[in-house]
Design a protein around this motif. Structure first.
Motif, PDB file in Angstrom:
ATOM      1  N   SER A 104       0.850  -1.169   0.000  1.00 18.44           N
ATOM      2  CA  SER A 104       0.000   0.000   0.000  1.00 18.44           C
ATOM      3  C   SER A 104       0.894   1.229   0.000  1.00 18.44           C
ATOM      4  CB  SER A 104      -0.896   0.018   1.217  1.00 18.44           C
ATOM      5  OG  SER A 104      -0.185   0.531   2.309  1.00 18.44           O
ATOM      6  N   SER A 190       8.981   0.579  -0.234  1.00 17.34           N
ATOM      7  CA  SER A 190       9.277   1.212   1.043  1.00 17.34           C
ATOM      8  C   SER A 190       8.582   2.566   1.142  1.00 17.34           C
ATOM      9  CB  SER A 190      10.792   1.363   1.245  1.00 17.34           C
ATOM     10  OG  SER A 190      11.313   2.261   0.311  1.00 17.34           O
ATOM     11  N   ALA A 191       7.743   2.891   0.154  1.00 19.16           N
ATOM     12  CA  ALA A 191       6.946   4.125   0.172  1.00 19.16           C
ATOM     13  C   ALA A 191       7.823   5.359   0.353  1.00 19.16           C
ATOM     14  CB  ALA A 191       5.860   4.067   1.242  1.00 19.16           C
TER      15      ALA A 191
ATOM     16  N   MET B   1       1.326   2.220   6.045  1.00 16.27           N
ATOM     17  CA  MET B   1       2.476   1.315   5.898  1.00 16.27           C
ATOM     18  C   MET B   1       3.024   0.959   7.272  1.00 16.27           C
ATOM     19  SD  MET B   1       3.934   0.727   2.721  1.00 16.27           S
ATOM     20  CE  MET B   1       5.655   0.308   2.935  1.00 16.27           C
ATOM     21  N   TYR B   3       6.429  -0.383   9.217  1.00 15.14           N
ATOM     22  CA  TYR B   3       7.879  -0.513   9.065  1.00 15.14           C
ATOM     23  C   TYR B   3       8.456  -1.152  10.322  1.00 15.14           C
ATOM     24  CZ  TYR B   3       7.467   2.929   5.299  1.00 15.14           C
ATOM     25  OH  TYR B   3       7.132   3.601   4.146  1.00 15.14           O
ATOM     26  N   ALA B  87       3.411   7.032   7.503  1.00 13.50           N
ATOM     27  CA  ALA B  87       2.825   7.389   6.205  1.00 13.50           C
ATOM     28  C   ALA B  87       3.754   7.017   5.061  1.00 13.50           C
ATOM     29  CB  ALA B  87       2.534   8.888   6.160  1.00 13.50           C
ATOM     30  N   ASN B  88       5.026   7.201   5.275  1.00 14.18           N
ATOM     31  CA  ASN B  88       5.983   6.916   4.210  1.00 14.18           C
ATOM     32  C   ASN B  88       7.367   6.734   4.826  1.00 14.18           C
ATOM     33  OD1 ASN B  88       7.055   9.531   4.703  1.00 14.18           O
ATOM     34  ND2 ASN B  88       5.520  10.408   3.330  1.00 14.18           N
ATOM     35  N   LEU B  89       8.338   6.499   3.965  1.00 13.98           N
ATOM     36  CA  LEU B  89       9.685   6.213   4.455  1.00 13.98           C
ATOM     37  C   LEU B  89      10.266   7.383   5.249  1.00 13.98           C
ATOM     38  CD1 LEU B  89      12.044   4.216   4.552  1.00 13.98           C
ATOM     39  CD2 LEU B  89      12.865   5.200   2.406  1.00 13.98           C
ATOM     40  N   ASP B  90       9.980   8.608   4.836  1.00 15.38           N
ATOM     41  CA  ASP B  90      10.515   9.756   5.574  1.00 15.38           C
ATOM     42  C   ASP B  90      10.042   9.748   7.020  1.00 15.38           C
ATOM     43  OD1 ASP B  90      11.989  10.681   3.511  1.00 15.38           O
ATOM     44  OD2 ASP B  90      10.791  12.466   3.095  1.00 15.38           O
ATOM     45  N   MET B  93      11.769   7.052   8.857  1.00 13.21           N
ATOM     46  CA  MET B  93      13.156   7.439   9.130  1.00 13.21           C
ATOM     47  C   MET B  93      13.229   8.443  10.277  1.00 13.21           C
ATOM     48  SD  MET B  93      14.568   7.578   5.195  1.00 13.21           S
ATOM     49  CE  MET B  93      15.969   8.617   5.529  1.00 13.21           C
ATOM     50  N   ASP B  94      12.231   9.327  10.365  1.00 12.93           N
ATOM     51  CA  ASP B  94      12.199  10.271  11.493  1.00 12.93           C
ATOM     52  C   ASP B  94      12.109   9.512  12.817  1.00 12.93           C
ATOM     53  OD1 ASP B  94      12.414  12.479   9.931  1.00 12.93           O
ATOM     54  OD2 ASP B  94      10.265  12.957   9.905  1.00 12.93           O
ATOM     55  N   PRO B 111      10.384  -1.905   5.326  1.00  8.54           N
ATOM     56  CA  PRO B 111       8.931  -1.987   5.166  1.00  8.54           C
ATOM     57  C   PRO B 111       8.468  -3.424   5.365  1.00  8.54           C
ATOM     58  CG  PRO B 111       9.998  -1.667   3.039  1.00  8.54           C
ATOM     59  CD  PRO B 111      11.069  -1.585   4.076  1.00  8.54           C
ATOM     60  N   TRP B 113       5.865  -6.514   4.598  1.00  8.52           N
ATOM     61  CA  TRP B 113       4.964  -7.013   3.557  1.00  8.52           C
ATOM     62  C   TRP B 113       3.518  -6.868   3.997  1.00  8.52           C
ATOM     63  CZ3 TRP B 113       5.644  -8.387  -1.338  1.00  8.52           C
ATOM     64  CH2 TRP B 113       6.907  -8.809  -1.762  1.00  8.52           C
ATOM     65  N   ASP B 114       2.706  -6.505   3.025  1.00 11.56           N
ATOM     66  CA  ASP B 114       1.282  -6.415   3.281  1.00 11.56           C
ATOM     67  C   ASP B 114       0.582  -7.561   2.561  1.00 11.56           C
ATOM     68  OD1 ASP B 114      -1.375  -5.771   3.487  1.00 11.56           O
ATOM     69  OD2 ASP B 114      -1.275  -4.191   1.975  1.00 11.56           O
ATOM     70  N   GLY B 119      -6.107  -2.068   2.023  1.00 12.32           N
ATOM     71  CA  GLY B 119      -5.392  -0.812   2.198  1.00 12.32           C
ATOM     72  C   GLY B 119      -4.080  -0.959   2.918  1.00 12.32           C
ATOM     73  N   ALA B 120      -3.847  -0.057   3.838  1.00 13.47           N
ATOM     74  CA  ALA B 120      -2.564  -0.009   4.514  1.00 13.47           C
ATOM     75  C   ALA B 120      -2.342  -1.256   5.369  1.00 13.47           C
ATOM     76  CB  ALA B 120      -2.497   1.231   5.406  1.00 13.47           C
ATOM     77  N   ALA B 121      -1.098  -1.616   5.520  1.00  7.98           N
ATOM     78  CA  ALA B 121      -0.753  -2.798   6.297  1.00  7.98           C
ATOM     79  C   ALA B 121      -1.146  -2.590   7.753  1.00  7.98           C
ATOM     80  CB  ALA B 121       0.732  -3.065   6.207  1.00  7.98           C
TER      81      ALA B 121
END
Lengths: 475, 121
Positions: A104, A190-191, B1, B3, B87-90, B93-94, B111, B113-114, B119-121
């Motif tokens: 996703s 990894s979005a 997502m 992680y 929400a995303n990799l950034d 990473m934060d 990340p 696997w979903d 929708g989102a994992a």
């Protein structure tokens, strides 16, 4: 058709990536849309807004592939559940080939489809700011290794093939293609966000972007392959991107330096302003390590007689009245602004070298001592063999006729050849065309004609650009 | 997502810490865990006992081969993990940058696997 598709490619692709968050899917869909255009445009005529047409067609196609993947995923989920767990499901995925589960994507969970089904893009799908800049920042994300950032931007933003990129990197085409696929999947899985970074992150992400923009410029300025020298669209695209960065970050001297560098370099390339002849790229460049760039060294090309008509013309023999003075003046003004910010860097140094060439009235009156000093300064920022190569060449041009014991041109060229020999052991250097071109011209100046001819032949053999090879072969 | 934030540290560094440093490190983890909980981003997280306590095994031809020790004898060992929603990799990473051991070791962001689909994992 091909011309239209090429012109609109980045725009359409960027909009598709925003919608589907999947570079591979976007590229595949765009390809399909081009095929559809080839089929229908000749019959029905080119649509009034080709980009919108391509985006709509590609969007439908991508929606289809999302649905197909969902269908497979449902099957995989069933099998995965009965087999108790992810590892088994993964095995099934491997067997069903393309049916990898698509992760996703982001907080909205957007995969281009609304919960109830496919959606049409907004009426003007291109109005939401500059998607191309988002695309560049995504391609230059720090979670992507440095070489792949450049490669990815060249492919995704500029439309170069894996083959052209492999040449710019002195690397293998197959390995490059694999690397590109891996990286696109990493962006998706990894979005990696699709956005211009917020202010607190912008600075740190900028250097990677600048390197990439510069390499794109060089790629267009001195196209590595094909019959014609230069590719104006890549040059203009990189200047456009650089200017945009300049507007976004007016307080960043290196951005201004890069814009200045690109402007004063492009200005010395009459092809870019509609004239027939083309010129070599200017300050050759220190490139994104670890790549040795596909740019060239101007001094390397400098010492020769007049070339055949309508072909490649080295800087030494260019008609300087045909240079684009407006761009040169703009570039120099930008460099002056950058320098007042008092944070020097490699692009400002390169811009200064380019400006010196642009301001010189003739090859012979070029300020070689200053250029040599700038290359020495550049080595501190970027200790690369390519910079060293250019420093050696610039130094060999410093004539001091007033000094009683000053070495003559022949002597200076001979010691430059010796200095160059020390670079030969750098990996990739002996496959680097400008190295041989530089060596050839120095050998000729040193009076070692047989060796010079052999070196010109080697340089020609490494040059895929037809115009430039033709020039080298006459040496 | 989702992680996973995998915390790799050189156990010698952790063991060599003074009592105050150790306390500060622990407090840092408590604070991060509270932040993650408060923002609704925490899915899981735990610290692992030292790699010396690990047992590794693989099954070859139906036979279980057991090794005393971790999967790989590297300087930095997996010492703990978080699973976070981001929400995303950034954003992931934060969070990773806030892990106290990021100063001493390496945080690997992976990340997840979903397979659940939708929708989102």
């Amino acid at each position: 058709m091909e011309r239209v598709a090429r012109a609109e490619r980045t725009l359409v692709l960027a909009a598709l990536v925003r919608r589907f968050r999947d570079v591979e899917r976007a590229e595949d869909a765009f390809q399909d849309a081009c095929v559809a255009a080839l089929r229908t445009w000749p019959e029905r005529g080119v649509p009034s807004n080709p980009a919108a047409w391509l985006l709509r067609a590609a969007g439908h196609r991508a929606v289809d592939t999302v649905r197909r993947d969902r269908h497979y995923r449902a099957i995989v989920d069933d099998l995965g559940r009965t087999a108790h767990g992810g590892a088994a499901a993964r095995g099934v995925v491997a067997r069903t080939g393309s049916a990898r589960p698509r992760g996703s994507v982001g907080p909205t969970g957007t995969d281009g489809l609304a919960a109830t089904g496919p959606t049409e893009p907004p009426d003007d799908p291109f109005e939401l700011g500059d998607d191309r800049l988002r695309l560049v920042f995504t391609c230059c994300h720090p979670a992507i290794d440095a070489e792949s950032r450049v490669a990815l931007t060249l492919q995704v933003v500029c439309g170069l093939t894996a083959r052209e990129i492999a040449r710019a990197f002195l690397s293998d085409e197959g390995a490059m293609a694999q690397r590109l696929v891996r990286v696109k999947r990493k962006i998706r899985d990894s979005a990696i966000p699709y956005e211009v970074p917020p202010p607190e992150r912008l600075g740190e992400r900028l250097d990677a972007v600048l390197r990439v923009v510069y390499l794109v410029f060089n790629e267009g300025h001195q196209a590595t392959e094909g019959p014609a020298l230069g590719r104006a669209d890549l040059v203009e695209e990189s200047i456009r991107l650089a200017r945009l960065l300049g507007e976004l970050l007016p307080g960043e001297p290196e951005v201004l330096g890069l814009v200045s560098l690109l402007l004063t370099t492009a200005a010395r390339r009459p092809g870019a302003t509609g004239a027939a002849l083309d010129a070599p790229p200017a300050p050759p460049a220190a490139q994104a390590k670890p790549a040795i760039p596909a740019s060239d060294s101007e001094s390397a090309r400098a010492s020769a007689a007049l070339p055949p008509a309508a072909a490649y013309v080295p800087l030494e023999h260019q008609d300087r009245t045909r240079w684009d003075r407006a761009r040169i003046d703009e570039g120099i003004a930008l460099l002056d602004r950058a320098l007042t910010l008092r944070r020097p860097g490699r692009y400002q140094i390169l811009a200064a070298i380019s400006a010196l060439h642009a301001q010189a009235l003739a090859w012979s009156t070029t300020d070689w001592p200053q250029i040599t000093a700038l290359y020495t300064a550049l080595l501190r920022h970027d200790p690369s063999p390519v910079v060293e190569l250019n420093r050696i060449l610039a130094r060999s041009m410093i004539a001091t006729p007033d000094a009683p014991d000053a070495p003559d041109d022949r002597t200076r060229a001979a010691s430059a050849v010796a200095a160059l020999a020390r670079l030969a052991s750098v990996p990739g250097m002996t496959r680097y065309q400008p190295y041989h071109a530089a060596r050839a011209s120095l050998l000729r100046r040193a009076g070692r004609e047989d060796e010079a001819r052999a070196a010109f032949a080697e340089a020609a053999a490494l040059t895929r650009n037809a115009a430039e090879r033709a020039w080298l072969e006459t040496r | 997502m989702k992680y996973a934030l995998l915390v790799y540290v050189d156990e010698k560094v952790t063991q060599g810490m003074s009592e105050d440093e150790g306390k500060a490190l622990f407090a840092g983890y408590m604070e991060l865990t509270e932040q993650l909980k408060a923002s609704g981003k925490l899915i899981a997280g735990d610290a692992l006992q030292p790699a010396g306590s690990a047992t590794s095994l693989r099954v070859k031809n139906g036979k279980c081969l057991v090794t005393d020790g971790p999967f790989a004898e590297t300087k930095e060992q997996l010492g703990g993990f978080y699973v976070v929603e981001a929400a995303n990799l950034d954003e992931a990473m934060d969070w990773a940058a806030k892990v106290p051991d990021a100063k001493y070791g390496t945080i690997e962001v992976r990340p997840i696997w979903d397979f659940a689909g939708g929708g989102a994992a």
